[in-house]
Design a protein around this motif. Structure first.
Motif, PDB file in Angstrom:
ATOM      1  N   ARG A 129      94.435  61.457  59.011  1.00 33.01           N
ATOM      2  CA  ARG A 129      93.040  61.229  58.608  1.00 33.01           C
ATOM      3  C   ARG A 129      92.067  62.056  59.445  1.00 33.01           C
ATOM      4  NH1 ARG A 129      90.975  56.139  59.281  1.00 33.01           N
ATOM      5  NH2 ARG A 129      89.658  56.401  57.439  1.00 33.01           N
ATOM      6  N   LYS A 130      92.573  62.705  60.512  1.00 34.38           N
ATOM      7  CA  LYS A 130      91.764  63.531  61.401  1.00 34.38           C
ATOM      8  C   LYS A 130      90.627  62.751  62.059  1.00 34.38           C
ATOM      9  CE  LYS A 130      92.697  67.968  59.140  1.00 34.38           C
ATOM     10  NZ  LYS A 130      93.858  67.471  58.382  1.00 34.38           N
ATOM     11  N   SER A 131      90.929  61.502  62.362  1.00 35.04           N
ATOM     12  CA  SER A 131      89.922  60.650  63.003  1.00 35.04           C
ATOM     13  C   SER A 131      90.582  59.386  63.525  1.00 35.04           C
ATOM     14  CB  SER A 131      88.815  60.274  62.010  1.00 35.04           C
ATOM     15  OG  SER A 131      87.819  59.494  62.635  1.00 35.04           O
ATOM     16  N   GLY A 132      90.011  58.845  64.586  1.00 32.57           N
ATOM     17  CA  GLY A 132      90.506  57.579  65.109  1.00 32.57           C
ATOM     18  C   GLY A 132      90.054  57.364  66.536  1.00 32.57           C
ATOM     19  N   ASP A 133      90.062  56.116  66.926  1.00 34.06           N
ATOM     20  CA  ASP A 133      89.724  55.736  68.294  1.00 34.06           C
ATOM     21  C   ASP A 133      90.795  54.818  68.840  1.00 34.06           C
ATOM     22  OD1 ASP A 133      86.975  56.616  69.366  1.00 34.06           O
ATOM     23  OD2 ASP A 133      86.508  56.060  67.301  1.00 34.06           O
ATOM     24  N   ILE A 134      91.249  55.108  70.052  1.00 37.58           N
ATOM     25  CA  ILE A 134      92.219  54.261  70.735  1.00 37.58           C
ATOM     26  C   ILE A 134      91.642  53.887  72.090  1.00 37.58           C
ATOM     27  CG2 ILE A 134      94.518  54.127  71.768  1.00 37.58           C
ATOM     28  CD1 ILE A 134      95.377  56.237  69.623  1.00 37.58           C
ATOM     29  N   ILE A 135      91.559  52.591  72.340  1.00 35.10           N
ATOM     30  CA  ILE A 135      91.124  52.096  73.638  1.00 35.10           C
ATOM     31  C   ILE A 135      92.231  51.218  74.205  1.00 35.10           C
ATOM     32  CG2 ILE A 135      89.515  50.562  74.840  1.00 35.10           C
ATOM     33  CD1 ILE A 135      87.308  51.563  73.131  1.00 35.10           C
ATOM     34  N   VAL A 136      92.519  51.420  75.458  1.00 35.23           N
ATOM     35  CA  VAL A 136      93.537  50.627  76.143  1.00 35.23           C
ATOM     36  C   VAL A 136      92.857  49.818  77.245  1.00 35.23           C
ATOM     37  CG1 VAL A 136      95.650  50.685  77.503  1.00 35.23           C
ATOM     38  CG2 VAL A 136      95.315  52.342  75.660  1.00 35.23           C
TER      39      VAL A 136
END
Length: 241
Positions: A129-136
């Motif tokens: 999708r050429k997009s995203g957010d990952i928070i850990v």
């Protein structure tokens, strides 16, 4: 700053503490949120209070098959994932010599291996999708050697390295990866703290509320796409006393 209307977020360890606070913040910002937790009763209770945009997913991330099924099940249900907040974790503190090796294995599996697997599993979808957010959810313990929690701190040092290296791999795909590193938070993770240390921390004002951590996560997620907040350390003002 952008809002999160139309976004789908996944929060692990979502039934309590930082996970629940993050879920509430994401919902308020307009996102649909999948609450992942093994505590069926707690997830059901949370979703009944949070409304239709809160979707429960009960599974035990320490079960390898269940963990591997998480992303496919979510995509089958809602079709996309814009945000992954890999928050689930447990705590082992105290003297290393006193720790049970089974507890060490369990903690390292959840705090490190499960996070890596969840991120691994969601990346193909976000890359497509050429997009995203990952928070850990990391910890202040990831940034200096904490003598009263060598096992827990080591897991977070590992996660800090993981976040910073994966971020460098995937930013070219339009994916942002960052971590929030709180000091001591009022949550179930503190159940293993020595009683005298917990009492001392409360009296000294050296604990923060989970909502403070959720506010930081929301700040990170709502920056313009050209801005990445790679790590935020948040701690009680009195922590250094």
């Amino acid at each position: 700053m952008s809002d999160l209307h139309g976004k789908v977020a996944v929060v692990t360890g979502a039934a309590s503490g930082i996970g629940l606070a993050s879920t509430e913040a994401l919902l308020t910002a307009g996102a649909q949120v999948i609450l992942v937790d093994r505590d069926e009763a707690a997830v059901a209770s949370a979703c009944s209070k949070l409304g239709g945009n809160a979707i429960p997913l009960v599974l035990d991330l320490l079960d390898a098959k269940a963990c591997a099924s998480m992303i496919p099940r979510i995509l089958e249900t809602v079709g996309k994932i814009d945000i992954l907040h890999a928050n689930a974790g447990i705590y082992v503190g105290g003297e290393l010599v006193d720790a049970e090796t089974t507890a060490i294995d369990r903690m390292l599996n959840l705090n490190v291996n499960v996070v890596m697997k969840n991120v691994h599993d969601v990346l193909p979808h976000m890359i497509e999708r050429k997009s995203g957010d990952i928070i850990v959810t990391s910890s202040l313990a990831a940034h200096f050697p904490t003598p009263w929690e060598p096992v827990y701190a080591s897991s977070k040092w590992a996660i800090n390295c993981f976040v910073q290296t994966v971020r460098r791999q995937v930013f070219k795909h339009g994916i942002r990866v960052g971590s929030v590193s709180p000091g001591p938070v009022v949550s179930s993770l503190l159940a293993d703290w020595p009683e005298e240390k917990l009492k001392e921390a409360k009296e000294a004002g050296s604990l923060i509320d989970p909502t403070e951590v959720a506010d930081v996560a929301l700040f990170m997620l709502t920056r313009k796409r050209g801005v990445t907040i790679r790590d935020v350390i948040i701690m009680p003002t009195n922590f250094d006393l």
